[in-house]
Write a protein that holds these residues in place. Structure first.
Motif, PDB file in Angstrom:
ATOM      1  N   GLY A  71       8.439  12.377  -3.952  1.00 43.52           N
ATOM      2  CA  GLY A  71       7.162  12.810  -3.412  1.00 43.52           C
ATOM      3  C   GLY A  71       6.064  11.799  -3.655  1.00 43.52           C
ATOM      4  N   GLU A  72       6.087  11.165  -4.824  1.00 44.25           N
ATOM      5  CA  GLU A  72       5.089  10.143  -5.129  1.00 44.25           C
ATOM      6  C   GLU A  72       5.295   8.911  -4.240  1.00 44.25           C
ATOM      7  OE1 GLU A  72       2.797  10.961  -7.182  1.00 44.25           O
ATOM      8  OE2 GLU A  72       3.706  12.676  -8.194  1.00 44.25           O
ATOM      9  N   MET A  73       6.552   8.537  -4.033  1.00 44.10           N
ATOM     10  CA  MET A  73       6.838   7.353  -3.225  1.00 44.10           C
ATOM     11  C   MET A  73       6.488   7.552  -1.755  1.00 44.10           C
ATOM     12  SD  MET A  73      10.403   5.765  -4.706  1.00 44.10           S
ATOM     13  CE  MET A  73      11.213   7.146  -5.501  1.00 44.10           C
ATOM     14  N   ILE A  74       6.791   8.750  -1.222  1.00 41.68           N
ATOM     15  CA  ILE A  74       6.602   8.953   0.216  1.00 41.68           C
ATOM     16  C   ILE A  74       5.122   8.962   0.570  1.00 41.68           C
ATOM     17  CG2 ILE A  74       6.469  11.471   0.390  1.00 41.68           C
ATOM     18  CD1 ILE A  74       8.639   9.104   2.543  1.00 41.68           C
ATOM     19  N   GLN A  75       4.267   9.333  -0.381  1.00 42.27           N
ATOM     20  CA  GLN A  75       2.830   9.317  -0.093  1.00 42.27           C
ATOM     21  C   GLN A  75       2.368   7.909   0.258  1.00 42.27           C
ATOM     22  OE1 GLN A  75      -0.059  12.058  -0.413  1.00 42.27           O
ATOM     23  NE2 GLN A  75      -0.097  10.477   1.150  1.00 42.27           N
ATOM     24  N   LEU A  76       2.867   6.917  -0.471  1.00 40.88           N
ATOM     25  CA  LEU A  76       2.475   5.539  -0.199  1.00 40.88           C
ATOM     26  C   LEU A  76       3.140   5.003   1.066  1.00 40.88           C
ATOM     27  CD1 LEU A  76       2.505   4.150  -3.843  1.00 40.88           C
ATOM     28  CD2 LEU A  76       0.586   5.036  -2.526  1.00 40.88           C
ATOM     29  N   ALA A  77       4.412   5.355   1.258  1.00 40.72           N
ATOM     30  CA  ALA A  77       5.090   4.929   2.488  1.00 40.72           C
ATOM     31  C   ALA A  77       4.401   5.514   3.715  1.00 40.72           C
ATOM     32  CB  ALA A  77       6.560   5.353   2.450  1.00 40.72           C
ATOM     33  N   ALA A  78       3.838   6.710   3.564  1.00 45.59           N
ATOM     34  CA  ALA A  78       3.180   7.378   4.689  1.00 45.59           C
ATOM     35  C   ALA A  78       1.983   6.585   5.196  1.00 45.59           C
ATOM     36  CB  ALA A  78       2.741   8.779   4.284  1.00 45.59           C
ATOM     37  N   ILE A  79       1.308   5.892   4.299  1.00 46.33           N
ATOM     38  CA  ILE A  79       0.160   5.081   4.723  1.00 46.33           C
ATOM     39  C   ILE A  79       0.622   3.986   5.675  1.00 46.33           C
ATOM     40  CG2 ILE A  79      -1.676   3.533   3.951  1.00 46.33           C
ATOM     41  CD1 ILE A  79      -1.644   5.072   1.274  1.00 46.33           C
ATOM     42  N   ALA A  80       1.681   3.286   5.283  1.00 44.55           N
ATOM     43  CA  ALA A  80       2.189   2.199   6.110  1.00 44.55           C
ATOM     44  C   ALA A  80       2.717   2.710   7.448  1.00 44.55           C
ATOM     45  CB  ALA A  80       3.289   1.440   5.365  1.00 44.55           C
ATOM     46  N   ILE A  81       3.504   3.774   7.403  1.00 41.01           N
ATOM     47  CA  ILE A  81       4.100   4.289   8.634  1.00 41.01           C
ATOM     48  C   ILE A  81       3.026   4.881   9.542  1.00 41.01           C
ATOM     49  CG2 ILE A  81       5.712   6.023   9.535  1.00 41.01           C
ATOM     50  CD1 ILE A  81       7.421   5.481   7.017  1.00 41.01           C
ATOM     51  N   GLY A  82       2.018   5.512   8.942  1.00 46.21           N
ATOM     52  CA  GLY A  82       0.908   6.041   9.719  1.00 46.21           C
ATOM     53  C   GLY A  82       0.123   4.952  10.417  1.00 46.21           C
ATOM     54  N   MET A  83       0.136   3.737   9.868  1.00 46.99           N
ATOM     55  CA  MET A  83      -0.554   2.596  10.488  1.00 46.99           C
ATOM     56  C   MET A  83       0.311   1.890  11.513  1.00 46.99           C
ATOM     57  SD  MET A  83      -2.357   0.999   7.081  1.00 46.99           S
ATOM     58  CE  MET A  83      -3.185  -0.330   7.969  1.00 46.99           C
ATOM     59  N   GLY A  84       1.554   2.390  11.692  1.00 47.72           N
ATOM     60  CA  GLY A  84       2.429   1.793  12.695  1.00 47.72           C
ATOM     61  C   GLY A  84       3.238   0.617  12.184  1.00 47.72           C
ATOM     62  N   ALA A  85       3.544   0.603  10.896  1.00 44.58           N
ATOM     63  CA  ALA A  85       4.279  -0.519  10.302  1.00 44.58           C
ATOM     64  C   ALA A  85       5.636  -0.722  10.971  1.00 44.58           C
ATOM     65  CB  ALA A  85       4.473  -0.289   8.810  1.00 44.58           C
ATOM     66  N   THR A  86       6.017  -1.990  11.086  1.00 41.09           N
ATOM     67  CA  THR A  86       7.332  -2.350  11.610  1.00 41.09           C
ATOM     68  C   THR A  86       8.275  -2.659  10.454  1.00 41.09           C
ATOM     69  OG1 THR A  86       6.780  -4.697  11.719  1.00 41.09           O
ATOM     70  CG2 THR A  86       6.268  -3.345  13.662  1.00 41.09           C
ATOM     71  N   LYS A  87       9.541  -2.806  10.794  1.00 39.58           N
ATOM     72  CA  LYS A  87      10.505  -3.204   9.763  1.00 39.58           C
ATOM     73  C   LYS A  87      10.154  -4.585   9.233  1.00 39.58           C
ATOM     74  CE  LYS A  87      14.302  -2.667   7.304  1.00 39.58           C
ATOM     75  NZ  LYS A  87      14.393  -3.929   6.598  1.00 39.58           N
ATOM     76  N   ALA A  88       9.643  -5.456  10.076  1.00 38.62           N
ATOM     77  CA  ALA A  88       9.225  -6.787   9.637  1.00 38.62           C
ATOM     78  C   ALA A  88       8.096  -6.694   8.612  1.00 38.62           C
ATOM     79  CB  ALA A  88       8.788  -7.623  10.841  1.00 38.62           C
ATOM     80  N   ASP A  89       7.199  -5.717   8.782  1.00 36.08           N
ATOM     81  CA  ASP A  89       6.128  -5.507   7.806  1.00 36.08           C
ATOM     82  C   ASP A  89       6.710  -5.096   6.451  1.00 36.08           C
ATOM     83  OD1 ASP A  89       4.022  -6.040   9.600  1.00 36.08           O
ATOM     84  OD2 ASP A  89       4.082  -3.979  10.362  1.00 36.08           O
ATOM     85  N   PHE A  90       7.695  -4.214   6.485  1.00 33.29           N
ATOM     86  CA  PHE A  90       8.361  -3.818   5.246  1.00 33.29           C
ATOM     87  C   PHE A  90       9.030  -5.028   4.602  1.00 33.29           C
ATOM     88  CE2 PHE A  90       7.391   0.378   6.397  1.00 33.29           C
ATOM     89  CZ  PHE A  90       7.867   1.293   5.469  1.00 33.29           C
ATOM     90  N   ASP A  91       9.722  -5.834   5.427  1.00 29.81           N
ATOM     91  CA  ASP A  91      10.469  -6.978   4.906  1.00 29.81           C
ATOM     92  C   ASP A  91       9.552  -8.032   4.292  1.00 29.81           C
ATOM     93  OD1 ASP A  91      12.775  -5.762   5.752  1.00 29.81           O
ATOM     94  OD2 ASP A  91      12.988  -6.959   7.578  1.00 29.81           O
ATOM     95  N   ARG A  92       8.337  -8.162   4.826  1.00 22.13           N
ATOM     96  CA  ARG A  92       7.396  -9.143   4.287  1.00 22.13           C
ATOM     97  C   ARG A  92       6.805  -8.710   2.940  1.00 22.13           C
ATOM     98  NH1 ARG A  92       5.717  -9.770   9.658  1.00 22.13           N
ATOM     99  NH2 ARG A  92       4.089  -8.190   9.367  1.00 22.13           N
ATOM    100  N   THR A  93       6.977  -7.443   2.602  1.00 24.23           N
ATOM    101  CA  THR A  93       6.397  -6.915   1.365  1.00 24.23           C
ATOM    102  C   THR A  93       7.262  -7.318   0.174  1.00 24.23           C
ATOM    103  OG1 THR A  93       5.529  -5.023   2.589  1.00 24.23           O
ATOM    104  CG2 THR A  93       5.633  -4.827   0.195  1.00 24.23           C
ATOM    105  N   MET A  94       6.645  -7.929  -0.832  1.00 25.40           N
ATOM    106  CA  MET A  94       7.381  -8.341  -2.021  1.00 25.40           C
ATOM    107  C   MET A  94       7.847  -7.125  -2.810  1.00 25.40           C
ATOM    108  SD  MET A  94       8.190 -11.348  -3.289  1.00 25.40           S
ATOM    109  CE  MET A  94       6.885 -12.506  -2.863  1.00 25.40           C
ATOM    110  N   ALA A  95       9.085  -7.153  -3.246  1.00 24.84           N
ATOM    111  CA  ALA A  95       9.643  -6.037  -4.007  1.00 24.84           C
ATOM    112  C   ALA A  95       9.036  -5.963  -5.409  1.00 24.84           C
ATOM    113  CB  ALA A  95      11.158  -6.186  -4.109  1.00 24.84           C
ATOM    114  N   VAL A  96       8.884  -4.745  -5.894  1.00 21.58           N
ATOM    115  CA  VAL A  96       8.478  -4.508  -7.290  1.00 21.58           C
ATOM    116  C   VAL A  96       9.745  -4.196  -8.069  1.00 21.58           C
ATOM    117  CG1 VAL A  96       7.093  -3.108  -8.848  1.00 21.58           C
ATOM    118  CG2 VAL A  96       6.244  -3.624  -6.548  1.00 21.58           C
ATOM    119  N   HIS A  97      10.085  -5.079  -8.996  1.00 24.34           N
ATOM    120  CA  HIS A  97      11.375  -4.982  -9.674  1.00 24.34           C
ATOM    121  C   HIS A  97      11.174  -4.808 -11.191  1.00 24.34           C
ATOM    122  CE1 HIS A  97      15.637  -5.744 -10.286  1.00 24.34           C
ATOM    123  NE2 HIS A  97      15.311  -6.571 -11.268  1.00 24.34           N
ATOM    124  N   PRO A  98      12.000  -3.993 -11.839  1.00 29.06           N
ATOM    125  CA  PRO A  98      13.055  -3.138 -11.298  1.00 29.06           C
ATOM    126  C   PRO A  98      12.529  -1.724 -11.033  1.00 29.06           C
ATOM    127  CG  PRO A  98      13.302  -3.304 -13.672  1.00 29.06           C
ATOM    128  CD  PRO A  98      12.062  -4.091 -13.317  1.00 29.06           C
TER     129      PRO A  98
END
Length: 454
Positions: free
Chosen positions: A409-436
C-alpha cells in the motif's frame, strides 16, 4: 427565498465532513450536518481505521518468529483481546473528537440525530423538527449486507467484529471480497482457527487474476482454510456454537460466523423516492459528474452513490462538491485511475488495469517478477513478492501496476503519482533503483515475461 442554511449535510462520514468543512470554513457558507451514530463514519468508527489496527496486531506473531532468526531472544504470549479492544476504542474516541472539533472550528452546526429529506429544500430531524436549506448533500455511506436467508441467524458483520467482548477460538468468514479476505488474514494472524467460504472460483473478484492466485496461495500457506466454490447450505445454533454445512458437503462447528458478503448504499428510509428520485437496484443514488441528483438542490457523494467506494474518493467528491457549489470553481472527480490497497497478508497495492482488462483493450507487454524478499529469505520463509507492470505495446505507457508484498500500500501510493502523470516504461527504466529494496524491482524489469492481447 430565505433558508435556515445554505447547505445541510446528512451523514458525518469522510465525504460529508469534508464537504461541510470546505463549504463553511473555506467558502463561508452557513452549514449544518446531522449524523445519527458517531462522527467519522464507517472508515473511522467501523472500517478502515480499526481494521488496520487489527492488521497491525495480527502481524506481531510472525514478527517475533523472525526476530528469533535475526538473533533476538524473543517470545510472545497469548493475545489479550480486551486490552487491545479497549485501547482501539480509546483511539476511535480520540479520532471522533478530532472530526467533531474540526467541524465546529469551521463553523458547522451539528445535529446528533437521524435526518431525512422532506422536500427539495427541507430536512426533517428525528425529533420532528424541520429545517430548510438551499442545498442538501446526502453522504450516508454504505452498510453491511447479509443475504435475506441468513439475516436472522445471529451472525456478525464487519460492524460487530469491532464490538466483540472476546476473541473466538474458531471463525468462519463468508465472502471473497477484500473485506472478507482481510478479516480472514487478521483472525488467522491472531491465532484463531480461520475458515473462509467463497462461492466463486477465486477470491478478490475484479483484481488481476495473477494477483488473486498469488494471495490465495499465500493465505492457504499461512493457515487459512479457504473453501472455494462453497456457499452455506445449512446453518443452525448448537450449544453456543454455529454448525454450518456448505454446498460442497463440508460440515463444521464455529464459535463465530461473519458475513462479509458486500456492502450496499445506505439510502433506505431517507425519503428519496417520495422526493422523486429513482434509485438503482441496490439503492445507489444516481448523480452526474458534479454529484448532482435529478433534483437540482440535492447532491450525493461517497458510497451511497456506489461509484468507487473508497474513503479518499468520498473525501475528494465532498471537496469537489463544495468547490463547485460554493467556491465558484466547478470540479469533476476523475474515477478512472485510482490506487487502492488490500490489507491481506500479504498486502496488495494496485492501480490501473489488470492484465485481463489491459489485454482486452489491445496488445500489451507484461512485466512480472516473483521473488523471495531479503527479509523473508534470511528468516527461512518461502513468502514471495509479486511485482507486475502492464505496458501498452503501441505507446509504451504503463497501464497498470500490481504489487503483492509487505508495504504494498505504501509503494503503490508513489507509483500512482507516476502512472497518473502518464509514465512510460522508459520513464520507469530511467529511474535509478534504490538498493536493496523490494520496490527496486519496479524499475529493473527489462524484458517482458509475456505479451497479451490483439
Amino acid at each position: 427565498m430565505t433558508f435556515d442554511y445554505d447547505l445541510f449535510v446528512i451523514g458525518g462520514g469522510s465525504g460529508g465532513v469534508r464537504a461541510a468543512r470546505i463549504a463553511s470554513g473555506s467558502h463561508g457558507a452557513k452549514v449544518a450536518l446531522a449524523e445519527e451514530y458517531r462522527m467519522g463514519g464507517t472508515c473511522v468508527i467501523r472500517g478502515c481505521v480499526p481494521k488496520k489496527l487489527m492488521v497491525f496486531a495480527s502481524a506481531f506473531p510472525g514478527a517475533v518468529d523472525d526476530a528469533n532468526v535475526y538473533g533476538w531472544d524473543a517470545q510472545i504470549n497469548a493475545f489479550d483481546w480486551r486490552a487491545f479492544s479497549t485501547r482501539m476504542h480509546r483511539e476511535l474516541d480520540r479520532l471522533e473528537g478530532i472530526y467533531r472539533t474540526n467541524l465546529e472550528k469551521a463553523g458547522v452546526t451539528l445535529f446528533d440525530c437521524r435526518a431525512t429529506v422532506a422536500g427539495p429544500h427541507t430536512v426533517r430531524l428525528a425529533d420532528g423538527q424541520e429545517v430548510s436549506a438551499k442545498h442538501i448533500l446526502l453522504a450516508t455511506g454504505g452498510r453491511a449486507f447479509i443475504p435475506d436467508k441468513w439475516a436472522e441467524a445471529g451472525c456478525m458483520t464487519s460492524n460487530e467484529v469491532f464490538l466483540m467482548q472476546s476473541l473466538p477460538e474458531s471463525v468462519l468468514i463468508i465472502g471473497g471480497g477484500y473485506i472478507a479476505s482481510e478479516f480472514a488474514c487478521i483472525f488467522n494472524g491472531l491465532g484463531v482457527q480461520t475458515s473462509q467460504f467463497y462461492r466463486g472460483a477465486q477470491i478478490l473478484r475484479g483484481f488481476d487474476e495473477e494477483v488473486r492466485g498469488h494471495v490465495s496461495d499465500a493465505m492457504i500457506a499461512n493457515g487459512v482454510e479457504l473453501h472455494l466454490g462453497a456457499d452455506i447450505l445449512e446453518m443452525e445454533k448448537r450449544d453456543g456454537q454455529t454448525w454450518v454445512k456448505s454446498t460442497t458437503g463440508h460440515e463444521a462447528l464455529y464459535d463465530a460466523v461473519i458475513f462479509a458478503t458486500g456492502r450496499i448504499p445506505n439510502s433506505d428510509g431517507l425519503g428519496l423516492e417520495e422526493l422523486g428520485l429513482t434509485l438503482s437496484a441496490n439503492g445507489a443514488i444516481p448523480v452526474d459528474d458534479y454529484s448532482q441528483t435529478a433534483v437540482p438542490s440535492v447532491y450525493a457523494v461517497g458510497d451511497v452513490t456506489d461509484r468507487v467506494n473508497l474513503t479518499p474518493v468520498a473525501i475528494r467528491e465532498g471537496h469537489s462538491f463544495a468547490d463547485t457549489v460554493f467556491g465558484g470553481t466547478p470540479r469533476k472527480v476523475d474515477h478512472a485511475l485510482i490506487a487502492s490497497a488490500v490489507f491481506t497478508q500479504p498486502e496488495i497495492g494496485t492501480i490501473g488495469l489488470s492484465e485481463e482488462a489491459a489485454s482486452a483493450a489491445g496488445p500489451v507487454d507484461v512485466y512480472c517478477a516473483s521473488f523471495r524478499p531479503m527479509h523473508r529469505a534470511f528468516a527461512g520463509r518461502e513468502d514471495r513478492v509479486l511485482m507486475k507492470l502492464l505496458v501498452c505495446k503501441r505507446t509504451d505507457k504503463v497501464l497498470g501496476c500490481h504489487i503483492v508484498a509487505d508495504g504494498a500500500g505504501e509503494m503503490i501510493q508513489l507509483a500512482a503519482i507516476a502512472i497518473g502523470m502518464g509514465a512510460t516504461k522508459a520513464d520507469f527504466d530511467r529511474t535509478m533503483a534504490v538498493h536493496p529494496t523490494m520496490a527496486e524491482e519496479l524499475v529493473t524489469m527489462r524484458a517482458p515475461l509475456r505479451s497479451a492481447g490483439q
